[in-house]
Scaffold this motif. Sequence first.
Motif, PDB file in Angstrom:
ATOM      1  N   ALA A   1       0.797  -1.224   0.000  1.00  0.00           N
ATOM      2  CA  ALA A   1       0.000   0.000   0.000  1.00  0.00           C
ATOM      3  C   ALA A   1       0.831   1.276   0.000  1.00  0.00           C
ATOM      4  CB  ALA A   1      -0.942   0.005   1.208  1.00  0.00           C
ATOM      5  N   SER A   2       2.133   1.169  -0.123  1.00  0.00           N
ATOM      6  CA  SER A   2       2.964   2.370  -0.104  1.00  0.00           C
ATOM      7  C   SER A   2       2.686   3.236  -1.328  1.00  0.00           C
ATOM      8  CB  SER A   2       4.449   1.985  -0.073  1.00  0.00           C
ATOM      9  OG  SER A   2       4.830   1.392  -1.305  1.00  0.00           O
ATOM     10  N   PRO A   3       2.915   4.544  -1.229  1.00  0.00           N
ATOM     11  CA  PRO A   3       2.655   5.416  -2.380  1.00  0.00           C
ATOM     12  C   PRO A   3       3.429   5.016  -3.630  1.00  0.00           C
ATOM     13  CG  PRO A   3       2.909   6.730  -0.402  1.00  0.00           C
ATOM     14  CD  PRO A   3       3.273   5.322  -0.028  1.00  0.00           C
ATOM     15  N   ALA A   4       4.706   4.642  -3.476  1.00  0.00           N
ATOM     16  CA  ALA A   4       5.503   4.263  -4.640  1.00  0.00           C
ATOM     17  C   ALA A   4       4.935   3.020  -5.307  1.00  0.00           C
ATOM     18  CB  ALA A   4       6.952   4.036  -4.222  1.00  0.00           C
ATOM     19  N   SER A   5       4.514   2.036  -4.516  1.00  0.00           N
ATOM     20  CA  SER A   5       3.965   0.800  -5.068  1.00  0.00           C
ATOM     21  C   SER A   5       2.613   1.040  -5.716  1.00  0.00           C
ATOM     22  CB  SER A   5       3.842  -0.258  -3.974  1.00  0.00           C
ATOM     23  OG  SER A   5       5.127  -0.654  -3.514  1.00  0.00           O
ATOM     24  N   ARG A   6       1.782   1.858  -5.090  1.00  0.00           N
ATOM     25  CA  ARG A   6       0.479   2.161  -5.697  1.00  0.00           C
ATOM     26  C   ARG A   6       0.652   2.915  -7.012  1.00  0.00           C
ATOM     27  NH1 ARG A   6      -1.828   5.753  -2.836  1.00  0.00           N
ATOM     28  NH2 ARG A   6      -0.468   5.841  -1.015  1.00  0.00           N
ATOM     29  N   PHE A   7       1.651   3.783  -7.089  1.00  0.00           N
ATOM     30  CA  PHE A   7       1.915   4.511  -8.329  1.00  0.00           C
ATOM     31  C   PHE A   7       2.238   3.523  -9.450  1.00  0.00           C
ATOM     32  CE2 PHE A   7       3.956   7.023 -11.479  1.00  0.00           C
ATOM     33  CZ  PHE A   7       3.564   8.340 -11.302  1.00  0.00           C
ATOM     34  N   VAL A   8       3.146   2.588  -9.179  1.00  0.00           N
ATOM     35  CA  VAL A   8       3.542   1.618 -10.201  1.00  0.00           C
ATOM     36  C   VAL A   8       2.352   0.755 -10.611  1.00  0.00           C
ATOM     37  CG1 VAL A   8       5.016  -0.368 -10.684  1.00  0.00           C
ATOM     38  CG2 VAL A   8       5.939   1.592  -9.422  1.00  0.00           C
ATOM     39  N   ARG A   9       1.604   0.263  -9.627  1.00  0.00           N
ATOM     40  CA  ARG A   9       0.487  -0.634  -9.925  1.00  0.00           C
ATOM     41  C   ARG A   9      -0.602   0.084 -10.725  1.00  0.00           C
ATOM     42  NH1 ARG A   9       0.193  -2.253  -5.272  1.00  0.00           N
ATOM     43  NH2 ARG A   9      -1.836  -1.656  -4.406  1.00  0.00           N
ATOM     44  N   ALA A  10      -0.940   1.294 -10.318  1.00  0.00           N
ATOM     45  CA  ALA A  10      -1.972   2.046 -11.023  1.00  0.00           C
ATOM     46  C   ALA A  10      -1.524   2.384 -12.444  1.00  0.00           C
ATOM     47  CB  ALA A  10      -2.315   3.321 -10.248  1.00  0.00           C
ATOM     48  N   ALA A  11      -0.261   2.762 -12.615  1.00  0.00           N
ATOM     49  CA  ALA A  11       0.242   3.096 -13.946  1.00  0.00           C
ATOM     50  C   ALA A  11       0.230   1.863 -14.848  1.00  0.00           C
ATOM     51  CB  ALA A  11       1.651   3.668 -13.845  1.00  0.00           C
ATOM     52  N   PHE A  12       0.652   0.719 -14.319  1.00  0.00           N
ATOM     53  CA  PHE A  12       0.677  -0.513 -15.122  1.00  0.00           C
ATOM     54  C   PHE A  12      -0.727  -0.892 -15.565  1.00  0.00           C
ATOM     55  CE2 PHE A  12       0.416  -5.151 -15.480  1.00  0.00           C
ATOM     56  CZ  PHE A  12       1.427  -5.409 -16.395  1.00  0.00           C
ATOM     57  N   LEU A  13      -1.683  -0.854 -14.642  1.00  0.00           N
ATOM     58  CA  LEU A  13      -3.052  -1.237 -14.985  1.00  0.00           C
ATOM     59  C   LEU A  13      -3.693  -0.220 -15.926  1.00  0.00           C
ATOM     60  CD1 LEU A  13      -4.223  -2.492 -11.488  1.00  0.00           C
ATOM     61  CD2 LEU A  13      -3.686  -3.887 -13.495  1.00  0.00           C
ATOM     62  N   ARG A  14      -3.437   1.053 -15.705  1.00  0.00           N
ATOM     63  CA  ARG A  14      -4.006   2.083 -16.579  1.00  0.00           C
ATOM     64  C   ARG A  14      -3.526   1.908 -18.012  1.00  0.00           C
ATOM     65  NH1 ARG A  14      -2.442   6.546 -19.147  1.00  0.00           N
ATOM     66  NH2 ARG A  14      -3.724   8.437 -19.162  1.00  0.00           N
ATOM     67  N   TRP A  15      -2.227   1.707 -18.187  1.00  0.00           N
ATOM     68  CA  TRP A  15      -1.666   1.647 -19.526  1.00  0.00           C
ATOM     69  C   TRP A  15      -1.967   0.331 -20.235  1.00  0.00           C
ATOM     70  CZ3 TRP A  15       0.003   5.356 -22.606  1.00  0.00           C
ATOM     71  CH2 TRP A  15       0.278   6.604 -22.032  1.00  0.00           C
ATOM     72  N   ASN A  16      -2.288  -0.700 -19.478  1.00  0.00           N
ATOM     73  CA  ASN A  16      -2.619  -1.992 -20.086  1.00  0.00           C
ATOM     74  C   ASN A  16      -4.119  -2.266 -20.074  1.00  0.00           C
ATOM     75  OD1 ASN A  16       0.045  -3.515 -20.729  1.00  0.00           O
ATOM     76  ND2 ASN A  16       0.403  -2.605 -18.716  1.00  0.00           N
ATOM     77  N   SER A  17      -4.912  -1.286 -19.694  1.00  0.00           N
ATOM     78  CA  SER A  17      -6.361  -1.467 -19.580  1.00  0.00           C
ATOM     79  C   SER A  17      -7.003  -1.684 -20.943  1.00  0.00           C
ATOM     80  CB  SER A  17      -6.970  -0.238 -18.904  1.00  0.00           C
ATOM     81  OG  SER A  17      -8.374  -0.291 -18.950  1.00  0.00           O
ATOM     82  N   ARG A  18      -7.984  -2.587 -20.961  1.00  0.00           N
ATOM     83  CA  ARG A  18      -8.797  -2.811 -22.159  1.00  0.00           C
ATOM     84  C   ARG A  18     -10.254  -2.894 -21.744  1.00  0.00           C
ATOM     85  NH1 ARG A  18      -5.770  -7.283 -26.035  1.00  0.00           N
ATOM     86  NH2 ARG A  18      -3.747  -6.202 -26.191  1.00  0.00           N
ATOM     87  N   ALA A  19     -11.099  -2.114 -22.421  1.00  0.00           N
ATOM     88  CA  ALA A  19     -12.529  -2.123 -22.125  1.00  0.00           C
ATOM     89  C   ALA A  19     -13.278  -1.685 -23.367  1.00  0.00           C
ATOM     90  CB  ALA A  19     -12.859  -1.183 -20.956  1.00  0.00           C
ATOM     91  N   PRO A  20     -14.528  -2.134 -23.536  1.00  0.00           N
ATOM     92  CA  PRO A  20     -15.345  -1.623 -24.648  1.00  0.00           C
ATOM     93  C   PRO A  20     -15.488  -0.106 -24.545  1.00  0.00           C
ATOM     94  CG  PRO A  20     -16.379  -3.525 -23.631  1.00  0.00           C
ATOM     95  CD  PRO A  20     -15.246  -3.141 -22.747  1.00  0.00           C
TER      96      PRO A  20
END
Length: 323
Positions: free
Chosen positions: A218-237
């Motif tokens: 839950a650290s800020p650095a880890s949340r930044f990486v996780r959110a960025a990875f999911l955002r950039w790899n997101s796929r949705a209709p």
Amino acid sequence: MCTCITYENGDFYFGRNLDLEYSFGERVVITPRKYPLTFKRMESMGRHYGMIGMAAVMEEYPMYAEAVNEKGLCMAGLNFPGNAFYPVAGKKKYQVTPYEVIPWLLGQCSCVSEAVGYLKETDLVGVPFAPEVPLAPLHFMIADRKEAWVAEPVEEGLKLYENPFGVLTNNPPFPFHLMNLRQYLNLTARAPENRFGEGLDMEPFGQGMGAIGLPGDASPASRFVRAAFLRWNSRAPREERANVSQLFHILDSVSMVRGMVLTEEGREDVTTYSCCVNACTGVYYFKTYDNHRIQAVDMRREDLDGRELISYELPLGEDIRTL
């Protein structure tokens, strides 16, 4: 602690988790165009762009945690303790307090480039709303569908950074996050290739192994990486409900579950609410920690030429549909 992201898939969306160990009296607030906005050291605005977001209202003043205006400009404040610095007296052209800066910019700017132009001539000054209401230590992300920037008030002055990732969390300052992400260049949403040793017969034995090493704490650095990875790899209709659902799923991946993070006083740091606003339509979606049903408020269905604040209390109890 908090996490803020942008998301574009047809329309443009702006969302955040607000992580806190207490309620600050938050409610969804619409500030119509003719509601007077006053400032400690700046001229008041009798007319401005309408805006919607989550705010505490004190003495009829909307103190926004995040908001979007009718032009699609979005801005959020996130916790930045130990680094945020507000001089009592600034030297630049504009003197704005941290709790004023969101309505001040969203009230007059239609895009990020305009807002950054103002911020380059602005000091965020240490003038509290009232003696008993201390200033929150904050940094800010401001975004539209073309670009995102970060504004960090530190002892050296108000620093501005272009944000190519469309993500912001908390400490350390933004340049650290830019450098830290380079440690995760190997992550991929696809199955990994064998780079361990040429000629070795090794294949992945399960799905998702390309993202081994994606931090989960839950650290800020880890949340930044996780959110960025999911955002950039997101796929949705490319459809409203799918986009809203997808953004909330990304926010859920970096949310705080009660008990996983304790403050120094032993209080639980939780995601008090998550929100997602369609900046193109002005529809503000949200859910709270104890009510997972997604609620929506449409700014454009209200009288944006009104002179009174419009606010909506948050439904806090869980709403379970029994089939």
